[in-house]
Design a protein around this motif. Structure first.
Motif, PDB file in Angstrom:
ATOM      1  N   VAL A 115      30.923  38.358 -54.988  1.00 37.82           N
ATOM      2  CA  VAL A 115      32.005  38.595 -54.029  1.00 37.82           C
ATOM      3  C   VAL A 115      32.243  37.325 -53.218  1.00 37.82           C
ATOM      4  O   VAL A 115      31.334  36.500 -53.058  1.00 37.82           O
ATOM      5  N   ARG A 116      33.462  37.158 -52.730  1.00 41.26           N
ATOM      6  CA  ARG A 116      33.782  36.012 -51.869  1.00 41.26           C
ATOM      7  C   ARG A 116      33.604  36.433 -50.412  1.00 41.26           C
ATOM      8  O   ARG A 116      34.160  37.440 -49.972  1.00 41.26           O
ATOM      9  N   ARG A 117      32.864  35.610 -49.672  1.00 42.66           N
ATOM     10  CA  ARG A 117      32.607  35.919 -48.263  1.00 42.66           C
ATOM     11  C   ARG A 117      32.660  34.647 -47.428  1.00 42.66           C
ATOM     12  O   ARG A 117      32.409  33.543 -47.932  1.00 42.66           O
ATOM     13  N   ASN A 118      32.982  34.815 -46.154  1.00 40.54           N
ATOM     14  CA  ASN A 118      32.918  33.721 -45.187  1.00 40.54           C
ATOM     15  C   ASN A 118      31.554  33.764 -44.504  1.00 40.54           C
ATOM     16  O   ASN A 118      31.100  34.831 -44.083  1.00 40.54           O
ATOM     17  N   LYS A 119      30.939  32.615 -44.411  1.00 37.44           N
ATOM     18  CA  LYS A 119      29.593  32.554 -43.819  1.00 37.44           C
ATOM     19  C   LYS A 119      29.513  31.388 -42.859  1.00 37.44           C
ATOM     20  O   LYS A 119      30.084  30.315 -43.107  1.00 37.44           O
ATOM     21  N   LYS A 120      28.836  31.578 -41.745  1.00 40.87           N
ATOM     22  CA  LYS A 120      28.613  30.517 -40.775  1.00 40.87           C
ATOM     23  C   LYS A 120      27.437  29.644 -41.237  1.00 40.87           C
ATOM     24  O   LYS A 120      26.361  30.147 -41.559  1.00 40.87           O
ATOM     25  N   VAL A 121      27.670  28.359 -41.276  1.00 38.64           N
ATOM     26  CA  VAL A 121      26.637  27.419 -41.710  1.00 38.64           C
ATOM     27  C   VAL A 121      26.481  26.336 -40.649  1.00 38.64           C
ATOM     28  O   VAL A 121      27.479  25.780 -40.164  1.00 38.64           O
ATOM     29  N   THR A 122      25.254  26.037 -40.278  1.00 37.56           N
ATOM     30  CA  THR A 122      24.988  24.962 -39.318  1.00 37.56           C
ATOM     31  C   THR A 122      24.780  23.649 -40.069  1.00 37.56           C
ATOM     32  O   THR A 122      23.946  23.577 -40.978  1.00 37.56           O
ATOM     33  N   VAL A 123      25.556  22.647 -39.675  1.00 36.41           N
ATOM     34  CA  VAL A 123      25.500  21.350 -40.340  1.00 36.41           C
ATOM     35  C   VAL A 123      24.876  20.337 -39.384  1.00 36.41           C
ATOM     36  O   VAL A 123      25.330  20.182 -38.243  1.00 36.41           O
ATOM     37  N   ASN A 124      23.841  19.652 -39.833  1.00 37.67           N
ATOM     38  CA  ASN A 124      23.224  18.576 -39.054  1.00 37.67           C
ATOM     39  C   ASN A 124      23.959  17.270 -39.353  1.00 37.67           C
ATOM     40  O   ASN A 124      23.864  16.741 -40.465  1.00 37.67           O
ATOM     41  N   ILE A 125      24.697  16.782 -38.359  1.00 36.85           N
ATOM     42  CA  ILE A 125      25.469  15.550 -38.530  1.00 36.85           C
ATOM     43  C   ILE A 125      24.560  14.363 -38.224  1.00 36.85           C
ATOM     44  O   ILE A 125      24.041  14.251 -37.108  1.00 36.85           O
ATOM     45  N   PRO A 126      24.332  13.457 -39.166  1.00 38.30           N
ATOM     46  CA  PRO A 126      23.461  12.319 -38.891  1.00 38.30           C
ATOM     47  C   PRO A 126      24.134  11.274 -38.006  1.00 38.30           C
ATOM     48  O   PRO A 126      25.358  11.092 -38.053  1.00 38.30           O
ATOM     49  N   ALA A 127      23.352  10.604 -37.176  1.00 35.55           N
ATOM     50  CA  ALA A 127      23.885   9.550 -36.313  1.00 35.55           C
ATOM     51  C   ALA A 127      24.438   8.412 -37.164  1.00 35.55           C
ATOM     52  O   ALA A 127      23.848   8.016 -38.159  1.00 35.55           O
ATOM     53  N   GLY A 128      25.609   7.898 -36.752  1.00 36.40           N
ATOM     54  CA  GLY A 128      26.206   6.768 -37.440  1.00 36.40           C
ATOM     55  C   GLY A 128      27.193   7.127 -38.516  1.00 36.40           C
ATOM     56  O   GLY A 128      27.758   6.240 -39.164  1.00 36.40           O
ATOM     57  N   ILE A 129      27.455   8.420 -38.735  1.00 38.36           N
ATOM     58  CA  ILE A 129      28.403   8.800 -39.782  1.00 38.36           C
ATOM     59  C   ILE A 129      29.804   8.349 -39.393  1.00 38.36           C
ATOM     60  O   ILE A 129      30.144   8.265 -38.212  1.00 38.36           O
ATOM     61  N   ASP A 130      30.624   8.039 -40.376  1.00 38.20           N
ATOM     62  CA  ASP A 130      31.950   7.488 -40.107  1.00 38.20           C
ATOM     63  C   ASP A 130      33.033   8.420 -40.634  1.00 38.20           C
ATOM     64  O   ASP A 130      32.772   9.310 -41.455  1.00 38.20           O
ATOM     65  N   ASP A 131      34.239   8.180 -40.178  1.00 36.74           N
ATOM     66  CA  ASP A 131      35.387   8.980 -40.583  1.00 36.74           C
ATOM     67  C   ASP A 131      35.553   8.936 -42.108  1.00 36.74           C
ATOM     68  O   ASP A 131      35.510   7.866 -42.724  1.00 36.74           O
ATOM     69  N   GLY A 132      35.740  10.120 -42.729  1.00 35.52           N
ATOM     70  CA  GLY A 132      35.968  10.194 -44.164  1.00 35.52           C
ATOM     71  C   GLY A 132      34.716  10.339 -45.008  1.00 35.52           C
ATOM     72  O   GLY A 132      34.809  10.585 -46.211  1.00 35.52           O
ATOM     73  N   GLN A 133      33.529  10.187 -44.416  1.00 34.02           N
ATOM     74  CA  GLN A 133      32.301  10.324 -45.190  1.00 34.02           C
ATOM     75  C   GLN A 133      31.955  11.801 -45.387  1.00 34.02           C
ATOM     76  O   GLN A 133      32.405  12.664 -44.627  1.00 34.02           O
ATOM     77  N   THR A 134      31.159  12.084 -46.425  1.00 34.41           N
ATOM     78  CA  THR A 134      30.861  13.462 -46.806  1.00 34.41           C
ATOM     79  C   THR A 134      29.360  13.721 -46.778  1.00 34.41           C
ATOM     80  O   THR A 134      28.573  12.896 -47.245  1.00 34.41           O
TER      81      THR A 134
END
Length: 382
Positions: free
Chosen positions: A224-243
């Motif tokens: 089934v398709r569901r929406n789920k809340k996910v916590t993302v740890n953003i690393p220091a120094g990440i730049d615009d457009g990076q994945t």
């Protein structure tokens, strides 16, 4: 095929002294490349495959090859008078020393479905699809890292049937047509003789199972398709457009396969104070003429907060000062970049009469014209 036939040796890409084994290898290689099953609907590949078959039938048979070397295409022309009118292009089930179709394509394995491996893959564990999402950060959040909670739409295993697709308390039937393999074999006559090929079972759709009572939650799909809340740890120094890739946070796999990944692409909002150039932070500060001329202690903004910057006397507009270690943290590794502060000398506006006179006095002391030459000329005329 072109009106003018190509030499059979040219078709297979071998010379006239090629051994039977060389011809067999050349044919196998080209047959893999141009087989119609790999190019459905491609007429050009179909014609090339026919041309390959014709060349291999002749060169793969010692007697036919001998006639071809002696008389060329005329050896198989019933009107040419060589008595070779039966090249036998209608059904060459054996190819002389080549053996049958299974021998020619024995090394193609699963590509044409002869080895049964395709059905094993179809019913075996399969990795789930990766899911893409986006997150927007402030300039400082990208610089120092943070945690963000995002909502992700993904395919998950059905909680009611646990991925079986069957209604609770029921099981699926093994498909009687394919015996659970998901594929069926068909036999048809070709220029090589009788050839077997494999394809998805029509009765079960290639799954190897027939579900008589589908799960009402997933309608027999097992997911089934569901929406789920996910916590993302953003690393220091990440730049615009990076994945950022979060393994196993994508859609669920099938038949016990692993889940795909969650790919989160970062967008960084512009700052009204700073610009970024790799690991460097760029900013600007305005100073008065007096501060630039006499030197001053300034308070400038950094991503860590305000700091003191001392500029020497005689600083020119456009001078750049470096603040070590006040830039962006390195994404991979320790340390930080620097901040570069550009000093702009601001020209004052709306001066009072006393301020103007003070500036004129300064200009006279420097031997400069401070906009009062017209008044001097008027005094001399009197």
């Amino acid at each position: 095929m072109a009106d003018k036939k190509r030499d059979y040796y040219e078709v297979l890409g071998v010379d006239k002294n090629a051994s039977e084994d060389d011809i067999k290898k050349a044919y196998r290689k080209l047959a893999k490349q141009y087989h119609p099953d790999l190019h459905p609907g491609d007429k050009e590949c179909e014609e090339k495959f026919k041309e390959l078959n014709e060349a291999a039938q002749v060169l793969g048979d010692p007697e036919k090859r001998k006639k071809y070397d002696q008389f060329g295409f005329a050896a198989f022309d019933p009107n040419a008078g060589f008595g070779g009118g039966g090249a036998g292009f209608g059904d060459f089930g054996g190819f002389g020393g080549f053996g049958g179709f299974g021998d020619i394509f024995g090394d193609l394995g699963d590509i044409f479905g002869f080895g049964g491996g395709s059905s094993a893959r179809r019913n075996g564990p399969m990795r789930g699809e990766s899911v893409r999402a986006g997150v927007t950060l402030s300039f400082e959040e990208a610089a120092f890292g943070c945690k963000k909670e995002i909502s992700v739409g993904r395919i998950e295993e059905c909680p009611d049937c646990r991925g079986t697709g069957c209604a609770p308390g029921t099981t699926a039937e093994t498909c009687p047509d394919c015996k659970g393999s998901g594929t069926v074999r068909t036999t048809k006559r070709t220029p090589f003789g009788m050839v077997q090929s494999s394809g998805p079972c029509q009765r079960c759709g290639g799954t190897g199972r027939i579900i008589h009572q589908p799960c009402p939650t997933c309608r027999g799909k097992g997911a089934v398709r569901r929406n789920k809340k996910v916590t993302v740890n953003i690393p220091a120094g990440i730049d615009d457009g990076q994945t950022i890739s979060l393994k196993g946070q994508g859609s669920a796999g099938t038949n016990g396969g692993p889940a795909g990944d969650l790919l989160v692409t970062v967008a960084v909002r512009e700052s009204d104070k700073f610009e970024r150039d790799g690991s460097s932070v760029l900013s600007a500060v305005n100073v008065s003429f007096a501060q630039a001329a006499l030197g001053a202690d300034l308070q400038v903004d950094t991503i860590d907060g305000p700091v003191k910057l001392t500029i020497p006397e005689g600083t020119q507009s456009g001078t750049v000062f470096r603040l070590r270690g006040k830039g962006i943290p390195y994404l991979r590794g320790s340390g930080r970049g620097d901040q570069y502060v550009t000093v702009n000398v601001a020209v004052p506006k709306g001066l009072s009469s006393a301020q103007k006179e003070a500036l004129r006095a300064f200009a006279r002391s420097m031997g400069e014209d401070a906009g009062e030459s017209g008044g001097l000329f008027k005094k001399k005329r009197k």
